[in-house]
Design an enzyme around this catalytic site. Sequence first.
Site, PDB file in Angstrom:
ATOM      1  N   GLU A 149      -7.044   4.703   7.629  1.00 64.35           N
ATOM      2  CA  GLU A 149      -6.836   6.132   7.344  1.00 64.35           C
ATOM      3  C   GLU A 149      -8.069   6.725   6.665  1.00 64.35           C
ATOM      4  OE1 GLU A 149      -3.066   5.681   5.374  1.00 64.35           O
ATOM      5  OE2 GLU A 149      -2.175   5.094   7.282  1.00 64.35           O
ATOM      6  N   ASN A 209       0.877  -1.171   0.000  1.00 65.46           N
ATOM      7  CA  ASN A 209       0.000   0.000   0.000  1.00 65.46           C
ATOM      8  C   ASN A 209       0.913   1.219   0.000  1.00 65.46           C
ATOM      9  OD1 ASN A 209      -1.799   2.064   0.470  1.00 65.46           O
ATOM     10  ND2 ASN A 209      -2.219   1.499   2.610  1.00 65.46           N
ATOM     11  N   GLU A 235      -5.658  -5.080  10.341  1.00 69.89           N
ATOM     12  CA  GLU A 235      -4.674  -4.019  10.560  1.00 69.89           C
ATOM     13  C   GLU A 235      -4.990  -3.283  11.858  1.00 69.89           C
ATOM     14  OE1 GLU A 235      -2.633  -2.924   6.588  1.00 69.89           O
ATOM     15  OE2 GLU A 235      -4.215  -1.497   7.005  1.00 69.89           O
ATOM     16  N   GLY A 253       2.039   2.198  10.652  1.00 74.79           N
ATOM     17  CA  GLY A 253       2.972   3.315  10.490  1.00 74.79           C
ATOM     18  C   GLY A 253       3.629   3.744  11.787  1.00 74.79           C
ATOM     19  N   HIS A 263      -9.587   1.151   4.615  1.00 73.22           N
ATOM     20  CA  HIS A 263      -8.315   1.354   5.331  1.00 73.22           C
ATOM     21  C   HIS A 263      -8.587   2.292   6.517  1.00 73.22           C
ATOM     22  CE1 HIS A 263      -4.241   2.588   6.280  1.00 73.22           C
ATOM     23  NE2 HIS A 263      -3.833   1.505   5.634  1.00 73.22           N
TER      24      HIS A 263
HETATM   25  C1  PEP Z   1      -0.933   0.094   5.816  1.00 75.04           C
HETATM   26  O1  PEP Z   1      -1.009   1.275   5.579  1.00 75.04           O
HETATM   27  O2  PEP Z   1      -1.787  -0.680   5.355  1.00 75.04           O
HETATM   28  C2  PEP Z   1       0.174  -0.387   6.647  1.00 75.04           C
HETATM   29  C3  PEP Z   1       0.142  -1.612   7.100  1.00 75.04           C
HETATM   30  O3  PEP Z   1       1.193   0.509   6.894  1.00 75.04           O
HETATM   31  P1  PEP Z   1       2.621   0.204   7.586  1.00 75.04           P
HETATM   32  O4  PEP Z   1       3.121  -1.107   7.030  1.00 75.04           O
HETATM   33  O5  PEP Z   1       3.484   1.352   7.211  1.00 75.04           O
HETATM   34  O6  PEP Z   1       2.356   0.102   9.058  1.00 75.04           O
END
Ligand code: PEP
Length: 248
Positions: free
Chosen positions: A97, A8, A166, A172, A95
Amino acid sequence: MKPLIAGNWKMNGSLAANEALVKAMLDGLGGQTPAADMALCVPALYLAQLQSLLTGSPIAWGAQDVSSHEQGAYTGEVSASMLKDFACRYVIVGHSERRQYHGETDLQVADKAKVALAHGITPIVCVGETLAEREAGQTEAVVKRQLAAIIHAVAHCTSEIVVAYEPVWAIGTGKTASPEQAQQVHAVLRAQIAAATQHPERVHILYGGSMNAANAASLLAQPDIDGGLIGGASLKAADFLQIVASAH
Ligand code: PEP
């Protein structure tokens, strides 16, 4: 089932940087069949570029969001048929975000998953709890509620989705769920899918949240972790390829 490792890119990239990154990934694969299915989910503007760079390669491409509407007066939105024009195989929906900064609800996310499937695009449906929800002991209830909305909307097509667990506190942040913490939630999601479809074995359940070259192998070794959704580490060819190589 072969694992799936999806990148991603979020809102990162440029024509020049994308070309260098994709070429480095393809060079790194060296014409070999990767240990996992691979996909890159990129900003919609770059789908044409990815299509041109990746057609005929083992890496699929996809988008990071899709409108729940078919077409019309929805300024700024991108429809599933537009994504299909650029041969997208995947689209990320829900997601954290987008849930957090754009107020997307479980119902809207479910509608997006449904529209994607109707256009032959596999939705990568993200679910996950915030830190406050985890600390309040609500992790299972939250992810089950988020996934239930999807299952309700896509019904008999449940076996065609990809789920990404997630935990919001791990995205992040450099804080990864431990393999045991992740497996515990994946088992819950697997059971929920098994109750909804005759083909639960077809559904990849990915882990996402600070997965990187160093921690991927132990996460991917868990019985119900079928791959990864990778943010930051998907912007570095060597790291992304190392994660792919750890998946077998
Ligand atoms: C994501 O944005 O789906 C994600 C898992 O980000 P990161 O790997 O940077 O934590």
